[in-house]
Design an enzyme around this catalytic site. Structure first.
Site, short mmCIF file in Angstrom:
data_model
loop_
_atom_site.label_atom_id
_atom_site.label_comp_id
_atom_site.label_asym_id
_atom_site.label_seq_id
_atom_site.Cartn_x
_atom_site.Cartn_y
_atom_site.Cartn_z
N LYS A 206 -8.65 -1.01 32.71
CA LYS A 206 -9.67 -1.64 31.87
C LYS A 206 -11.05 -1.58 32.53
O LYS A 206 -12.04 -1.21 31.91
CB LYS A 206 -9.29 -3.09 31.58
CG LYS A 206 -10.29 -3.82 30.68
CD LYS A 206 -9.90 -5.26 30.43
CE LYS A 206 -8.74 -5.38 29.49
NZ LYS A 206 -8.47 -6.78 29.09
N GLU A 212 -5.30 0.92 43.09
CA GLU A 212 -4.19 1.87 43.07
C GLU A 212 -4.43 2.99 42.05
O GLU A 212 -4.24 4.17 42.34
CB GLU A 212 -2.88 1.14 42.73
CG GLU A 212 -2.48 0.07 43.72
CD GLU A 212 -2.99 -1.31 43.32
OE1 GLU A 212 -2.40 -2.31 43.77
OE2 GLU A 212 -4.00 -1.39 42.56
N GLY A 267 -2.59 -7.45 30.27
CA GLY A 267 -2.01 -6.19 30.75
C GLY A 267 -0.55 -6.03 30.42
O GLY A 267 -0.11 -4.96 29.96
N ARG A 268 0.25 -7.08 30.61
CA ARG A 268 1.69 -6.96 30.38
C ARG A 268 2.04 -7.03 28.90
O ARG A 268 3.22 -6.92 28.54
CB ARG A 268 2.43 -8.04 31.17
CG ARG A 268 1.98 -9.45 30.89
CD ARG A 268 2.51 -10.42 31.95
NE ARG A 268 1.98 -11.76 31.82
CZ ARG A 268 0.80 -12.16 32.28
NH1 ARG A 268 0.01 -11.29 32.90
NH2 ARG A 268 0.39 -13.41 32.15
N GLU A 353 5.40 -12.70 35.72
CA GLU A 353 3.95 -12.80 35.83
C GLU A 353 3.40 -13.80 34.83
O GLU A 353 2.37 -14.44 35.07
CB GLU A 353 3.29 -11.42 35.62
CG GLU A 353 1.82 -11.37 36.04
CD GLU A 353 1.27 -9.97 36.10
OE1 GLU A 353 1.25 -9.38 37.20
OE2 GLU A 353 0.89 -9.44 35.03
N HIS A 384 29.67 -2.15 38.44
CA HIS A 384 30.18 -1.69 39.73
C HIS A 384 29.20 -2.02 40.86
O HIS A 384 29.29 -1.44 41.94
CB HIS A 384 30.44 -0.18 39.67
CG HIS A 384 31.60 0.17 38.79
ND1 HIS A 384 32.88 0.30 39.27
CD2 HIS A 384 31.67 0.37 37.45
CE1 HIS A 384 33.70 0.60 38.26
NE2 HIS A 384 32.99 0.64 37.14
N LYS A 512 -4.72 -9.01 46.77
CA LYS A 512 -5.68 -7.91 46.58
C LYS A 512 -6.92 -8.11 47.46
O LYS A 512 -7.41 -7.17 48.08
CB LYS A 512 -6.11 -7.84 45.11
CG LYS A 512 -5.07 -7.29 44.15
CD LYS A 512 -5.65 -7.22 42.75
CE LYS A 512 -4.69 -6.62 41.75
NZ LYS A 512 -5.27 -6.55 40.40
#
Length: 548
Positions: A206, A212, A267-268, A353, A384, A512
């Protein structure tokens, strides 16, 4: 405002759990032959059976009373009407507007947001059509064969999950890849087999400042220019999903190929926006529109259905029942569909979050569990690996089982075997196996009584482990959209009950900030900050070994 834990409805549920904790689901079914029918419902192409839970109709009534006390209906109305319910950031919460296929006006500060939403969708549709048709070409005139989405968090998890889930709808002539981790290995291994002349990058940030994402984007640009040796190539091989036109242009991307979104898109919750561009490229815009339509159908169900028939609200309240009164601290999501292998990771962000908060909207410290740890793996792989803990461990782990009646890949009898395990696991988790049953089974098999009596303790299953079963006819864009919206509203319901803001994420900020300080020290080769002894020693060791 008082904490929800001080409300009489909350206290009533505490007392009710003291009555229910000894209840056996098998006895509840025996006492109520219609339990499965009464505790199941359909919405937006999904079928939910929640009868395998440690609850009664009285439990549901008490949970409904709690939902009324915290004004779940009012908060839902405020969200859909565009009020700034994200109070710490002063923003509306309108991912529901992004998939509002009815085009019903939704207002923010008196302005209908739907014309802007539709305009961005129209731009996405046009761009997707150009790329998929071959009209859009790379710098050397070659058709685009690979798309690499560079983002992190919601700009990566949602699109990656959806693209994997809708693989049967993808074109073989256009492959979509995802890079998120700032570890250089992620980018290097992704582009190793790609041709720079036919690769298109989507940079999703954004602000166009996400560390990153921009680190990966810069290295991707270097990779491209090493091969094509012309700065003008960037504009044909990079597009942006951002709102920072100045930085997009400085990067070398034509702002005509910048797709924007809004502050009221978290964001999510953003895969429905321009962040979903890689989805539309992968499956085509028509299928992307079907994804939106499925989510909208669930939105309308959540907005209008009575609580007793409201699928997301019921799932949210059942989750509260276990987290706050039964003491469960985790929640397993177990998709019996290999295509949904990234769903648990996606919901980890969506839930943890959103509701991993320790203060209420008003800033009061909570005294009860909020967000559970969400985890899981698909299908029989999980059986398993960790089902042992769910079956015979010492903690309660509520679980959602998700499956489809039909597979996109009906190979022999694979799918019947797969779904036989789905049904068997939920039944086994509920029924368990008593000592006498285990003993009799081994004696019937010819085992000595001494050995059988010893092993029977190890082969006893306590049972009474709660599960929800979610079924769909087939995993399609429409049913997938409904499934994701189901969990979004489940998370919202729980946030309302707990009195927290599910739409900020201040918990990611401190790390951050400190990372930027430490990065400067790593580059300088000297630790100067006010660190604790452990961090200082680790940094000094890292810097020392890097210099060798």
């Amino acid at each position: 405002m008082s904490l929800v834990s001080q409300m009489p409805q909350w206290q009533s549920l505490h007392a009710h759990w003291d009555e229910m904790k000894a209840a056996r689901m098998t006895d509840l079914f025996a006492a109520d032959p219609d339990r499965a029918q009464a505790m199941s419902l359909s919405a937006a192409g999904l079928y939910l059976d929640y009868s395998k839970n440690i609850l009664t109709r009285d439990t549901l009534a008490k949970l409904a009373a709690l939902a009324e006390a915290v004004d779940l209906e009012g908060w839902t109305k405020r969200m859909f009407e565009g009020e700034p319910i994200n109070n710490t950031e002063g923003r509306a919460v309108l991912h529901i507007a992004l998939r509002n296929r009815s085009n019903r006006p939704i207002l923010v500060d008196g302005q209908d947001v739907m014309p802007e939403v539709n305009a961005v969708l129209a731009r996405i549709e046009a761009f997707v059509g150009r790329v998929r048709s071959g009209e859009w070409t790379g710098h050397t005139g070659k058709r685009i064969t690979d798309v690499v989405n560079i983002g992190i968090g919601g700009s990566n998890l949602g699109p990656k999950m959806i693209c994997a889930a809708l693989a049967p709808y993808q074109s073989e002539s256009l492959r979509v890849h995802f890079v998120s981790n700032v570890d250089g290995t992620h980018l290097v291994e992704t582009v190793r087999q790609l041709d720079p002349e036919t690769t298109l990058f989507i940079v999703a940030s954004k602000t166009f400042t996400t560390q990153e994402t921009m680190t990966n984007a810069s290295s991707a640009r270097d990779w491209l220019l090493t091969a094509l040796d012309d700065p003008a190539a960037v504009a044909r091989h990079f597009v942006a999903v951002s709102t920072n036109a100045e930085k997009v242009a400085a990067f070398g991307i034509d702002t005509a190929n910048m797709f924007g979104f809004w502050d009221w898109v978290g964001g999510r919750y953003s895969l429905w926006s321009a962040i979903g561009l890689p989805i539309a490229l992968a499956v085509g815009f028509d299928h992307f529109a079907e994804l939106l339509e499925g989510a909208h159908a669930m939105d309308e169900h959540f907005r209008t259905a009575e609580l007793a028939e409201n699928m997301p609200a019921l799932l949210g309240l059942i989750g509260v029942w276990y987290a706050n009164f039964a003491g469960a601290r985790t929640h397993a999501v177990l998709p019996y569909d290999q295509s949904l292998r990234f769903l648990p990771a996606y919901l980890q962000q969506g839930d943890m979050e959103s509701n991993g908060k320790g203060v209420t909207r008003e800033g009061m410290t909570v005294e009860y569990c909020t967000g559970p740890v969400v985890w899981g793996e698909p299908g029989t792989d999980g059986q398993h690996a960790f089902y042992q803990l769910i079956h015979q461990g010492t903690q309660m782990i509520p679980a959602d089982f998700i499956g489809a009646v039909h597979s996109h890949n009906e190979l022999g009898d694979h799918h019947p075997k797969f779904m036989a395990n789905f049904f068997a696991q939920t039944e086994a988790l509920m029924r368990g196996r008593k000592y006498d049953e285990a003993l009799a089974e081994m004696l019937d098999a010819g085992m000595s009584e001494e050995q059988a009596r010893f092993l029977a303790h190890h082969r006893t299953f306590p049972g009474n482990r709660p599960t929800n079963s979610i079924l769909m006819e087939r995993l399609t864009p429409r049913t997938l959209g409904a499934l994701i919206a189901l969990y979004e509203h489940r998370i919202f319901t729980q946030g309302v009950v707990w009195g927290i803001n599910s739409f900020d994420q201040w918990g990611v900020e401190l790390g951050k900030k400190l990372a930027n300080v430490i990065l400067a020290e790593i580059h300088s080769g000297k630790v100067t900050g006010d660190h604790d002894g452990s961090t200082r020693a680790l940094l000094e060791r890292f810097i020392r070994q890097r210099k060798r």
